[in-house]
Motif scaffolding. Structure first.
Motif, short mmCIF file in Angstrom:
data_model
loop_
_atom_site.label_atom_id
_atom_site.label_comp_id
_atom_site.label_asym_id
_atom_site.label_seq_id
_atom_site.Cartn_x
_atom_site.Cartn_y
_atom_site.Cartn_z
N HIS A 267 0.81 -1.23 0.00
CA HIS A 267 0.00 0.00 0.00
C HIS A 267 0.84 1.27 0.00
O HIS A 267 0.29 2.36 0.13
CB HIS A 267 -0.90 0.02 1.25
N CYS A 276 6.11 5.26 9.09
CA CYS A 276 6.14 3.80 8.98
C CYS A 276 7.33 3.30 8.16
O CYS A 276 7.62 3.81 7.08
CB CYS A 276 4.85 3.32 8.34
N LEU A 279 7.24 -3.09 5.76
CA LEU A 279 7.70 -4.44 6.09
C LEU A 279 9.16 -4.55 5.65
O LEU A 279 9.63 -3.72 4.88
CB LEU A 279 6.86 -5.48 5.35
N LEU A 294 -3.19 -4.83 6.56
CA LEU A 294 -2.64 -3.48 6.56
C LEU A 294 -3.58 -2.56 5.78
O LEU A 294 -4.20 -2.98 4.82
CB LEU A 294 -1.25 -3.48 5.91
N PRO A 296 -3.82 1.50 4.16
CA PRO A 296 -3.12 2.77 3.97
C PRO A 296 -3.75 3.91 4.77
O PRO A 296 -4.97 3.98 4.87
CB PRO A 296 -3.22 3.03 2.46
#
Ligand code: SF4
Length: 305
Positions: A267, A276, A279, A294, A296
């Motif tokens: 996203h 953020c 990952l 997850l 956005p």
């Protein structure tokens, strides 16, 4: 939000030796060949900061900086060159010695960032691979707690072995009057795969992490979470702060660090998060992209007058 602003700190890696063998160690395997910063370089940065006043705080780290015999001298030099705060990042073992604590405090070290790996001796020592490590670390925190002008911070690396302990860690440190901040860093392996099988799915960590944050906030502590998807934290997302102090370290470290492969997320393009890290490669290889869990965050449109 943290108690301190990482941008006001500069971090020096002056030493690469350790007296623990933590299973989550980020520089295990590189400690033998990474070069510590030289005294010349250190002095150069001190002079630079005298002139430009970029940073208020100096942080000394390495592997275990308390094994460096000139730590008190380094602290005095930082103070004499205008640093308002001096911090060490430590496993706390040597702090069990009251005389050593006094020596460090008198040298001007007023902030202690101590690794607390679990809420009990059995688990902490099993992670550190050294018996007695938890007892010494706790004694060290309590020794320093007696000083009026000292700030205590703790760091817990979230792994398969520690994640269920997070709320209990907050409880076991509740008696410390000088504790101002607790960090929870979700483990990253410095590798493209999770060789040690320490990474835990976000959804398993989440309830324990939220409970720990809520407990700490209730006690008036600041919290810094690192490397956890912002969209999963919801009302706890203000605990996420991935900022780090300016770090002076052997350039070779960054080659290893880049192997993590942060900032990956399905996203990403349509997500407005500024904090953020997404990952990392090892997480994706182990658990997939997890696009369904997850979501956005809204993209903030700048206000146009
Ligand atoms: S959608 Fe992806 S980039 Fe956005 S907050 Fe969630 S994990 Fe981070």
């Amino acid at each position: 939000m943290g108690y301190f602003d990482p941008k006001q700190y500069v971090e020096f890696t002056m030493h690469f030796r350790c007296n623990l063998k933590c299973e989550h160690c980020m520089i295990e395997g590189t400690m033998d060949w990474l070069k510590p910063e030289s005294m010349e370089r250190f002095q150069e940065i001190l002079s630079y900061n005298q002139q430009h006043r970029c940073w208020k705080g100096a942080i000394f780290t390495g592997s275990e900086i308390t094994l460096s015999s000139n730590l008190p001298d380094l602290a005095r030099m930082a103070r004499q060159n205008g640093f308002e705060h001096v911090r060490i990042q430590t496993n706390g073992i040597r702090l069990a010695d009251e005389n050593y604590c006094r020596e460090l405090v008198e040298a001007g070290i007023d902030e202690y960032f101590v690794s607390v790996m679990a809420a009990d001796a059995e688990t902490h020592d099993a992670i550190a691979l050294v018996r007695g490590a938890f007892a010494k670390m706790m004694r060290g925190l309590e020794n320093l707690d007696a000083y009026e002008n000292v700030f205590l911070l703790t760091n817990t690396v979230i792994t398969k072995r520690s994640y269920r302990d997070l709320p209990r860690i907050v409880d076991c440190l509740a008696h410390l009057r000088r504790l101002v901040q607790m960090d929870f860093w979700n483990y990253w392996p410095m590798n493209e795969t999770d060789e040690k099988d320490l990474i835990v799915p976000y959804t398993e960590i989440l309830p324990f992490l939220k409970e720990a944050i809520a407990k700490a906030w209730q006690k008036g502590l600041a919290i810094e979470v690192k490397n956890f998807p912002e969209c999963l934290l919801g009302e706890y997302s203000k605990a996420l702060n991935n900022d780090q102090p300016k770090l002076f370290i052997d350039d070779a470290f960054w080659t290893e660090f880049m192997r993590n492969g942060f900032f990956q997320c399905i996203h990403r393009e349509k997500c407005g998060s500024r904090q953020c890290l997404g990952l990392n490669t090892a997480y994706i290889k182990k658990f997939g992209w997890q696009e369904d869990i997850l979501s956005p965050l809204p993209i903030q449109t700048p206000f146009l007058a």
